[in-house]
Design a protein around this motif. Structure first.
Motif, short mmCIF file in Angstrom:
data_model
loop_
_atom_site.label_atom_id
_atom_site.label_comp_id
_atom_site.label_asym_id
_atom_site.label_seq_id
_atom_site.Cartn_x
_atom_site.Cartn_y
_atom_site.Cartn_z
N GLU A 54 14.90 20.33 50.73
CA GLU A 54 14.28 21.63 50.51
C GLU A 54 13.42 22.04 51.70
O GLU A 54 12.90 21.19 52.44
CB GLU A 54 13.39 21.62 49.26
CG GLU A 54 14.07 21.24 47.97
CD GLU A 54 13.84 19.81 47.58
OE1 GLU A 54 13.84 19.50 46.38
OE2 GLU A 54 13.65 18.98 48.50
N SER A 55 13.25 23.33 51.83
CA SER A 55 12.35 23.88 52.85
C SER A 55 11.92 25.27 52.40
O SER A 55 12.48 25.83 51.44
CB SER A 55 13.05 23.95 54.21
OG SER A 55 14.18 24.78 54.15
N GLY A 56 10.92 25.80 53.08
CA GLY A 56 10.50 27.17 52.82
C GLY A 56 9.22 27.32 52.02
O GLY A 56 8.75 28.43 51.83
N GLY A 57 8.66 26.22 51.56
CA GLY A 57 7.40 26.30 50.82
C GLY A 57 6.26 26.68 51.74
O GLY A 57 6.39 26.72 52.97
N CYS B 76 17.53 25.04 49.92
CA CYS B 76 17.91 23.67 49.61
C CYS B 76 19.30 23.44 50.21
O CYS B 76 20.28 24.05 49.75
CB CYS B 76 17.93 23.44 48.10
SG CYS B 76 18.60 21.84 47.61
N THR B 77 19.34 22.58 51.18
CA THR B 77 20.61 22.25 51.81
C THR B 77 21.17 20.98 51.18
O THR B 77 20.44 20.00 50.99
CB THR B 77 20.41 22.03 53.32
OG1 THR B 77 19.85 23.23 53.88
CG2 THR B 77 21.73 21.74 54.00
N TYR B 78 22.44 21.01 50.84
CA TYR B 78 23.07 19.86 50.18
C TYR B 78 24.26 19.37 50.99
O TYR B 78 24.85 20.12 51.77
CB TYR B 78 23.48 20.21 48.74
CG TYR B 78 24.25 21.50 48.58
CD1 TYR B 78 23.58 22.70 48.31
CD2 TYR B 78 25.64 21.53 48.68
CE1 TYR B 78 24.28 23.88 48.14
CE2 TYR B 78 26.34 22.71 48.51
CZ TYR B 78 25.65 23.88 48.25
OH TYR B 78 26.35 25.07 48.09
N THR B 79 24.61 18.11 50.75
CA THR B 79 25.64 17.47 51.57
C THR B 79 27.03 17.56 50.97
O THR B 79 28.01 17.31 51.68
CB THR B 79 25.28 16.00 51.83
OG1 THR B 79 25.09 15.35 50.56
CG2 THR B 79 24.02 15.88 52.66
N SER B 80 27.12 17.84 49.67
CA SER B 80 28.43 17.94 49.03
C SER B 80 28.47 19.18 48.15
O SER B 80 27.50 19.47 47.45
CB SER B 80 28.70 16.70 48.16
OG SER B 80 28.73 15.53 48.95
N ARG C 164 23.50 31.12 46.29
CA ARG C 164 24.02 30.01 47.08
C ARG C 164 24.97 30.54 48.13
O ARG C 164 25.68 31.53 47.92
CB ARG C 164 24.67 28.94 46.21
CG ARG C 164 25.94 29.33 45.50
CD ARG C 164 26.32 28.30 44.43
NE ARG C 164 26.57 26.97 44.98
CZ ARG C 164 26.66 25.86 44.24
NH1 ARG C 164 26.53 25.93 42.92
NH2 ARG C 164 26.90 24.69 44.80
N ASP C 165 24.98 29.86 49.26
CA ASP C 165 25.89 30.18 50.36
C ASP C 165 26.75 28.96 50.59
O ASP C 165 26.31 27.97 51.16
CB ASP C 165 25.07 30.53 51.61
CG ASP C 165 25.94 30.98 52.77
OD1 ASP C 165 27.13 30.60 52.81
OD2 ASP C 165 25.42 31.69 53.65
N GLY C 166 28.00 29.04 50.13
CA GLY C 166 28.89 27.90 50.23
C GLY C 166 29.20 27.52 51.66
O GLY C 166 29.39 26.35 51.97
N TYR D 139 19.43 29.02 47.52
CA TYR D 139 18.16 29.67 47.80
C TYR D 139 17.44 30.04 46.51
O TYR D 139 18.06 30.23 45.46
CB TYR D 139 18.39 30.96 48.60
CG TYR D 139 19.12 30.76 49.89
CD1 TYR D 139 20.49 31.01 49.98
CD2 TYR D 139 18.44 30.34 51.03
CE1 TYR D 139 21.17 30.83 51.17
CE2 TYR D 139 19.12 30.16 52.23
CZ TYR D 139 20.47 30.41 52.29
OH TYR D 139 21.14 30.23 53.48
N LEU D 140 16.13 30.16 46.61
CA LEU D 140 15.33 30.71 45.53
C LEU D 140 14.39 31.75 46.14
O LEU D 140 13.46 31.40 46.86
CB LEU D 140 14.52 29.63 44.81
CG LEU D 140 13.73 30.14 43.61
CD1 LEU D 140 14.69 30.56 42.48
CD2 LEU D 140 12.75 29.07 43.10
N GLN D 141 14.70 33.00 45.89
CA GLN D 141 13.85 34.09 46.34
C GLN D 141 12.79 34.34 45.28
O GLN D 141 13.13 34.59 44.12
CB GLN D 141 14.66 35.36 46.58
CG GLN D 141 13.84 36.56 47.00
CD GLN D 141 13.21 36.40 48.37
OE1 GLN D 141 13.86 35.95 49.31
NE2 GLN D 141 11.94 36.78 48.49
#
Length: 115
Positions: free
Chosen positions: A6-9, A22-26, A68-70, A76-78
């Motif tokens: 996660e990032s952006g806080g 939130c970047t995920y690996t799968s 989400r951006d596949g 994302y959470l706006q």
């Protein structure tokens, strides 16, 4: 196995906005955002399926948007019109969409809203 980062806080004044990432690996998982304020239980904020179906905590509808951006393997959470009551550690989670248990968790990102 899925790894989540996660990032952006950060810290914002009341009424401000933040976008968490939130970047995920799968790919192919259902994704969710959760939060936990000091002294309180963790609560669900929003979820999104691999097909893009969204669900929100009732009290947050209209202020928070999950997406989400596949192509970027990112969800994302706006968050808009933030209040001090939104102050919490926000965590991203993933699960197989065929199950109900959130299996994978990120380390969390802190959101602090000042009055």
């Amino acid at each position: 196995q899925v790894q989540l980062v996660e990032s952006g806080g950060g810290s914002v004044p009341s009424g401000g906005s933040l976008r968490l990432s939130c970047t995920y690996t799968s790919s192919g998982y259902c994704m969710g955002w959760f939060r936990q304020a000091p002294g309180k239980e963790r609560e669900g904020v929003a979820t999104i399926t691999s097909d893009g179906v969204r669900r929100y905590r009732d009290s947050l509808k209209g202020r928070f948007t999950i997406s989400r951006d596949g192509a970027k393997n990112t969800v994302y959470l706006q968050m808009n019109s933030l209040t001090p009551e939104d102050t919490a550690m926000y965590s991203c989670a993933a699960r197989h969409c065929s199950t109900v248990t959130w299996e994978y968790w990120g380390q969390g990102t802190q959101v602090t809203v000042s009055s």
